[in-house]
Design a protein around this motif. Sequence first.
Motif, PDB file in Angstrom:
ATOM      1  N   GLY A 314      13.596 -40.619 -28.941  1.00 21.49           N
ATOM      2  CA  GLY A 314      13.589 -40.320 -27.511  1.00 21.49           C
ATOM      3  C   GLY A 314      12.371 -40.822 -26.773  1.00 21.49           C
ATOM      4  N   LYS A 315      11.394 -41.331 -27.494  1.00 21.76           N
ATOM      5  CA  LYS A 315      10.186 -41.841 -26.846  1.00 21.76           C
ATOM      6  C   LYS A 315      10.527 -43.112 -26.069  1.00 21.76           C
ATOM      7  CE  LYS A 315       6.403 -41.235 -29.061  1.00 21.76           C
ATOM      8  NZ  LYS A 315       5.335 -41.327 -30.087  1.00 21.76           N
ATOM      9  N   THR A 316       9.993 -43.227 -24.852  1.00 23.34           N
ATOM     10  CA  THR A 316      10.255 -44.398 -24.017  1.00 23.34           C
ATOM     11  C   THR A 316       9.058 -45.335 -24.013  1.00 23.34           C
ATOM     12  OG1 THR A 316       9.437 -43.280 -22.028  1.00 23.34           O
ATOM     13  CG2 THR A 316      11.797 -43.108 -22.509  1.00 23.34           C
ATOM     14  N   ASN A 317       9.330 -46.623 -23.800  1.00 29.57           N
ATOM     15  CA  ASN A 317       8.268 -47.621 -23.875  1.00 29.57           C
ATOM     16  C   ASN A 317       8.560 -48.788 -22.939  1.00 29.57           C
ATOM     17  OD1 ASN A 317       6.167 -47.005 -25.899  1.00 29.57           O
ATOM     18  ND2 ASN A 317       6.182 -49.217 -26.202  1.00 29.57           N
ATOM     19  N   PRO A 318       7.512 -49.448 -22.429  1.00 34.58           N
ATOM     20  CA  PRO A 318       7.737 -50.604 -21.561  1.00 34.58           C
ATOM     21  C   PRO A 318       8.221 -51.835 -22.310  1.00 34.58           C
ATOM     22  CG  PRO A 318       5.390 -50.265 -21.909  1.00 34.58           C
ATOM     23  CD  PRO A 318       6.084 -49.083 -22.513  1.00 34.58           C
ATOM     24  N   CYS A 319       7.869 -51.949 -23.592  1.00 38.06           N
ATOM     25  CA  CYS A 319       8.238 -53.137 -24.359  1.00 38.06           C
ATOM     26  C   CYS A 319       8.108 -52.835 -25.842  1.00 38.06           C
ATOM     27  CB  CYS A 319       7.350 -54.324 -23.993  1.00 38.06           C
ATOM     28  SG  CYS A 319       5.629 -54.089 -24.497  1.00 38.06           S
ATOM     29  N   ASP A 320       8.608 -53.757 -26.679  1.00 37.60           N
ATOM     30  CA  ASP A 320       8.450 -53.530 -28.111  1.00 37.60           C
ATOM     31  C   ASP A 320       7.309 -54.345 -28.708  1.00 37.60           C
ATOM     32  OD1 ASP A 320       9.732 -55.961 -27.965  1.00 37.60           O
ATOM     33  OD2 ASP A 320      11.452 -55.380 -29.190  1.00 37.60           O
ATOM     34  N   ALA A 321       6.583 -55.098 -27.884  1.00 39.88           N
ATOM     35  CA  ALA A 321       5.330 -55.661 -28.361  1.00 39.88           C
ATOM     36  C   ALA A 321       4.348 -54.517 -28.626  1.00 39.88           C
ATOM     37  CB  ALA A 321       4.740 -56.627 -27.343  1.00 39.88           C
ATOM     38  N   ASP A 322       4.492 -53.448 -27.839  1.00 40.62           N
ATOM     39  CA  ASP A 322       3.736 -52.204 -28.058  1.00 40.62           C
ATOM     40  C   ASP A 322       4.554 -51.292 -28.967  1.00 40.62           C
ATOM     41  OD1 ASP A 322       1.939 -50.055 -27.791  1.00 40.62           O
ATOM     42  OD2 ASP A 322       3.006 -49.297 -26.035  1.00 40.62           O
ATOM     43  N   TYR A 323       4.742 -51.737 -30.200  1.00 45.15           N
ATOM     44  CA  TYR A 323       5.688 -51.058 -31.092  1.00 45.15           C
ATOM     45  C   TYR A 323       5.170 -49.739 -31.646  1.00 45.15           C
ATOM     46  CZ  TYR A 323       2.979 -53.806 -34.530  1.00 45.15           C
ATOM     47  OH  TYR A 323       1.974 -54.393 -35.258  1.00 45.15           O
ATOM     48  N   LYS A 324       3.889 -49.446 -31.421  1.00 43.88           N
ATOM     49  CA  LYS A 324       3.354 -48.133 -31.819  1.00 43.88           C
ATOM     50  C   LYS A 324       3.222 -47.182 -30.622  1.00 43.88           C
ATOM     51  CE  LYS A 324       0.800 -49.692 -35.903  1.00 43.88           C
ATOM     52  NZ  LYS A 324      -0.545 -49.815 -36.545  1.00 43.88           N
ATOM     53  N   SER A 325       3.712 -47.625 -29.493  1.00 43.01           N
ATOM     54  CA  SER A 325       3.841 -46.776 -28.298  1.00 43.01           C
ATOM     55  C   SER A 325       2.512 -46.285 -27.729  1.00 43.01           C
ATOM     56  CB  SER A 325       4.743 -45.566 -28.604  1.00 43.01           C
ATOM     57  OG  SER A 325       6.004 -45.977 -29.042  1.00 43.01           O
ATOM     58  N   PHE A 326       1.543 -47.172 -27.637  1.00 41.76           N
ATOM     59  CA  PHE A 326       0.302 -46.820 -26.944  1.00 41.76           C
ATOM     60  C   PHE A 326       0.592 -46.485 -25.478  1.00 41.76           C
ATOM     61  CE2 PHE A 326      -3.345 -49.008 -29.485  1.00 41.76           C
ATOM     62  CZ  PHE A 326      -2.782 -48.591 -30.682  1.00 41.76           C
ATOM     63  N   LEU A 327       1.619 -47.138 -24.906  1.00 41.84           N
ATOM     64  CA  LEU A 327       1.877 -47.043 -23.468  1.00 41.84           C
ATOM     65  C   LEU A 327       3.134 -46.247 -23.139  1.00 41.84           C
ATOM     66  CD1 LEU A 327       1.119 -50.780 -22.600  1.00 41.84           C
ATOM     67  CD2 LEU A 327      -0.431 -48.835 -22.400  1.00 41.84           C
ATOM     68  N   SER A 328       3.573 -45.414 -24.045  1.00 45.82           N
ATOM     69  CA  SER A 328       4.809 -44.654 -23.825  1.00 45.82           C
ATOM     70  C   SER A 328       4.760 -43.874 -22.516  1.00 45.82           C
ATOM     71  CB  SER A 328       5.057 -43.687 -24.975  1.00 45.82           C
ATOM     72  OG  SER A 328       6.203 -42.912 -24.732  1.00 45.82           O
ATOM     73  N   TYR A 329       5.893 -43.901 -21.784  1.00 45.63           N
ATOM     74  CA  TYR A 329       5.995 -43.197 -20.506  1.00 45.63           C
ATOM     75  C   TYR A 329       6.323 -41.716 -20.685  1.00 45.63           C
ATOM     76  CZ  TYR A 329       6.871 -48.017 -18.843  1.00 45.63           C
ATOM     77  OH  TYR A 329       6.795 -49.359 -18.571  1.00 45.63           O
ATOM     78  N   GLY A 330       6.859 -41.353 -21.824  1.00 44.69           N
ATOM     79  CA  GLY A 330       7.318 -39.981 -22.039  1.00 44.69           C
ATOM     80  C   GLY A 330       8.537 -39.970 -22.935  1.00 44.69           C
ATOM     81  N   ASN A 331       9.125 -38.788 -23.115  1.00 41.46           N
ATOM     82  CA  ASN A 331      10.225 -38.629 -24.054  1.00 41.46           C
ATOM     83  C   ASN A 331      11.457 -38.079 -23.330  1.00 41.46           C
ATOM     84  OD1 ASN A 331      11.934 -37.500 -26.266  1.00 41.46           O
ATOM     85  ND2 ASN A 331      10.184 -38.092 -27.535  1.00 41.46           N
ATOM     86  N   VAL A 332      12.617 -38.695 -23.575  1.00 45.81           N
ATOM     87  CA  VAL A 332      13.839 -38.265 -22.890  1.00 45.81           C
ATOM     88  C   VAL A 332      14.368 -36.934 -23.422  1.00 45.81           C
ATOM     89  CG1 VAL A 332      14.510 -40.605 -22.257  1.00 45.81           C
ATOM     90  CG2 VAL A 332      15.330 -39.644 -24.406  1.00 45.81           C
ATOM     91  N   ASN A 333      13.794 -36.439 -24.505  1.00 42.40           N
ATOM     92  CA  ASN A 333      14.121 -35.087 -24.949  1.00 42.40           C
ATOM     93  C   ASN A 333      13.475 -34.039 -24.048  1.00 42.40           C
ATOM     94  OD1 ASN A 333      15.737 -35.225 -27.479  1.00 42.40           O
ATOM     95  ND2 ASN A 333      14.001 -36.445 -28.198  1.00 42.40           N
ATOM     96  N   GLU A 334      12.444 -34.457 -23.320  1.00 42.29           N
ATOM     97  CA  GLU A 334      11.676 -33.522 -22.495  1.00 42.29           C
ATOM     98  C   GLU A 334      11.890 -33.738 -20.998  1.00 42.29           C
ATOM     99  OE1 GLU A 334       7.847 -34.583 -23.906  1.00 42.29           O
ATOM    100  OE2 GLU A 334       8.191 -33.748 -25.913  1.00 42.29           O
ATOM    101  N   ARG A 335      12.200 -34.974 -20.602  1.00 42.25           N
ATOM    102  CA  ARG A 335      12.409 -35.303 -19.195  1.00 42.25           C
ATOM    103  C   ARG A 335      13.577 -36.265 -19.081  1.00 42.25           C
ATOM    104  NH1 ARG A 335       6.909 -37.641 -16.984  1.00 42.25           N
ATOM    105  NH2 ARG A 335       7.761 -37.060 -14.950  1.00 42.25           N
ATOM    106  N   SER A 336      14.178 -36.340 -17.912  1.00 41.66           N
ATOM    107  CA  SER A 336      15.271 -37.284 -17.707  1.00 41.66           C
ATOM    108  C   SER A 336      14.724 -38.709 -17.641  1.00 41.66           C
ATOM    109  CB  SER A 336      16.014 -36.956 -16.414  1.00 41.66           C
ATOM    110  OG  SER A 336      15.198 -37.243 -15.282  1.00 41.66           O
ATOM    111  N   ILE A 337      15.607 -39.671 -17.881  1.00 42.60           N
ATOM    112  CA  ILE A 337      15.213 -41.075 -17.758  1.00 42.60           C
ATOM    113  C   ILE A 337      14.753 -41.355 -16.330  1.00 42.60           C
ATOM    114  CG2 ILE A 337      15.988 -43.473 -17.958  1.00 42.60           C
ATOM    115  CD1 ILE A 337      18.127 -42.490 -19.935  1.00 42.60           C
TER     116      ILE A 337
END
Length: 370
Positions: A314-337
């Motif tokens: 459920g973790k969201t990300n701007p891209c998969d070059a950041d494949y460890k999610s340094f820049l994750s926007y949040g999680n869709v389990n906790e907030r809507s898309i």
Amino acid sequence: MIENSDIRAVTFITSKKNKFDLSEDYLKRLKNISPKEVVDEAYDYLINDIRNNNLTFQISLQEENYIKYLKEEHILEYILYRYKFKEYPKKKISTKFPIYILIEPVSSCNLKCPMCFQSDKTFIDKKYMGKMSFDLFKKIVDEAQKKGTKAITFGSRGEPTIHPEICEFLKYLKGKFLDIKLITNATKLNEKLIRTIFETKVNLVTFSIDSEDEKIYEEIRKFGKFNQVLENVKNYNKIKKEYNNCNTITRISGVKVKAEQDEKKFESFWKEYADEVSIKKAFERWNTYNNKKHPTFTNPCRAIWERIYIWYDGKTNPCDADYKSFLSYGNVNERSIEEIWNSEKINNLKDKHLNSKRSEITPCDRCGIY
């Protein structure tokens, strides 16, 4: 050793000169026969570009392949979706909801290729590995359909076809989106999956295969067996012939990581099994965080305006070059898309890119993709 890794040059070997003519008269005719709900502000932007002789948007061969299967009343919706996808990031226009979502059914892969993040031993750790639940998948799809997403891609960090419920995922997507894409290494193409692909009307299947030569292929696609993949692709094409008027486009895509890979031989061999054949040189993707910084990078990354990735958990990300999610926007389990897409975090990231502060953001400061 990855060769020419600082070059990203995608070549569609099967391409031809673009002949699709976009004119104001043609778009007006499409507007008159299209459902009213598909015509939004993008139509006005596109018309203005034509009137002002400022039209950089073109329909590619791949888009033409898609359009030829559409009913005429649905063509405008597709053109506006592709216009938003290609032109909004250039113009830095933000949409109210992502029109393109990439979903990761699993983060693991059965192959270990040198040009992929799966070759990063610090990534293939249990804290990054997992598979998406069907309930979470339904939650994502239901909101995306309701809010106007046009395209869904299965792919990203892992191999989607190793998910035990991949056929159920595809069945749930059927008829809900304009453009559905599956990216796979073709190692798990059994008859059930192949028939599900055609019966659920997946629009594009991309087989990631890097060579027509068994030895080179198996050197690159570690743990992959060339002859098995070839048989899978042959079987896929054999079954496809059973489906009359099948609109699934097949693409075979390669990544050039060795000097001995021959683009012409690659095309000559694989064009028998695909509608499109492409090959691209490897770029900085397999270990982004250890790349050298690019202090001269000031151009904003288009991916932030173009798409959103949703990982298996459920973790969201701007891209998969950041494949460890340094820049994750949040999680869709906790907030809507929708909340995440319009959040302060993503807007701050856009602002930094727009104000030439990319060098302050890791891994944007060392990413060579965009």
